[in-house]
Design a protein around this motif. Sequence first.
Motif, mmCIF file in Angstrom:
data_model
loop_
_atom_site.group_PDB
_atom_site.id
_atom_site.type_symbol
_atom_site.label_atom_id
_atom_site.label_comp_id
_atom_site.label_asym_id
_atom_site.label_seq_id
_atom_site.Cartn_x
_atom_site.Cartn_y
_atom_site.Cartn_z
ATOM 1 N N TYR A 1 0.802 -1.223 0.000
ATOM 2 C CA TYR A 1 0.000 0.000 0.000
ATOM 3 C C TYR A 1 0.842 1.283 0.000
ATOM 4 C CZ TYR A 1 -3.795 -3.166 1.220
ATOM 5 O OH TYR A 1 -4.715 -4.193 1.217
ATOM 6 N N GLY A 2 2.140 1.161 0.316
ATOM 7 C CA GLY A 2 2.989 2.338 0.341
ATOM 8 C C GLY A 2 2.933 3.122 1.635
ATOM 9 N N SER A 3 2.193 2.619 2.617
ATOM 10 C CA SER A 3 2.057 3.328 3.887
ATOM 11 C C SER A 3 1.464 2.392 4.936
ATOM 12 C CB SER A 3 1.126 4.526 3.713
ATOM 13 O OG SER A 3 0.875 5.149 4.949
ATOM 14 N N THR A 4 1.731 2.734 6.177
ATOM 15 C CA THR A 4 1.043 2.065 7.296
ATOM 16 C C THR A 4 0.452 3.125 8.219
ATOM 17 O OG1 THR A 4 3.090 1.957 8.582
ATOM 18 C CG2 THR A 4 2.511 0.003 7.289
ATOM 19 N N SER A 5 0.340 4.364 7.715
ATOM 20 C CA SER A 5 -0.126 5.456 8.557
ATOM 21 C C SER A 5 -1.642 5.517 8.687
ATOM 22 C CB SER A 5 0.395 6.794 8.016
ATOM 23 O OG SER A 5 -0.142 7.032 6.730
ATOM 24 N N ILE B 1 -9.594 2.053 -0.348
ATOM 25 C CA ILE B 1 -9.732 3.412 -0.863
ATOM 26 C C ILE B 1 -8.568 4.223 -0.316
ATOM 27 C CG2 ILE B 1 -11.127 5.499 -0.789
ATOM 28 C CD1 ILE B 1 -13.571 3.676 -0.405
ATOM 29 N N GLN B 2 -7.862 4.890 -1.194
ATOM 30 C CA GLN B 2 -6.740 5.716 -0.773
ATOM 31 C C GLN B 2 -7.268 7.095 -0.353
ATOM 32 O OE1 GLN B 2 -3.572 4.685 -0.433
ATOM 33 N NE2 GLN B 2 -4.294 2.685 -1.008
ATOM 34 N N LEU B 3 -7.059 7.448 0.893
ATOM 35 C CA LEU B 3 -7.482 8.743 1.398
ATOM 36 C C LEU B 3 -6.350 9.750 1.217
ATOM 37 C CD1 LEU B 3 -9.123 7.524 4.708
ATOM 38 C CD2 LEU B 3 -10.254 8.070 2.556
ATOM 39 N N PRO B 4 -6.703 11.023 1.004
ATOM 40 C CA PRO B 4 -5.644 12.023 0.881
ATOM 41 C C PRO B 4 -4.893 12.160 2.195
ATOM 42 C CG PRO B 4 -7.805 13.070 0.964
ATOM 43 C CD PRO B 4 -8.028 11.585 0.899
ATOM 44 N N PRO B 5 -3.619 12.541 2.151
ATOM 45 C CA PRO B 5 -2.871 12.687 3.397
ATOM 46 C C PRO B 5 -3.467 13.777 4.272
ATOM 47 C CG PRO B 5 -1.588 13.437 1.504
ATOM 48 C CD PRO B 5 -2.855 12.848 0.977
#
Length: 71
Positions: free
Chosen positions: A22-26, A59-63
Amino acid sequence: MSVLYYVSSGGDVLDDIVFRHYGSTSGLQVEAVLEENPGLAQLGPVITGGIRIALPDLIQLPPVVGVALWD
């Protein structure tokens, strides 16, 4: 919702698998993967080889933009 499967190698850690996919775990990616894979958390932090892990399409949420309280 589409699902991609990952087959673990000995010594994999779920956070690393999630980050690579996913490119992140945040966000809640790790929690979503655990929800999609009942019993995965009981395997412990280091996953043995040959475990099939479902990686759901999320769903990718904006940062989130931080707010500065002081200038």
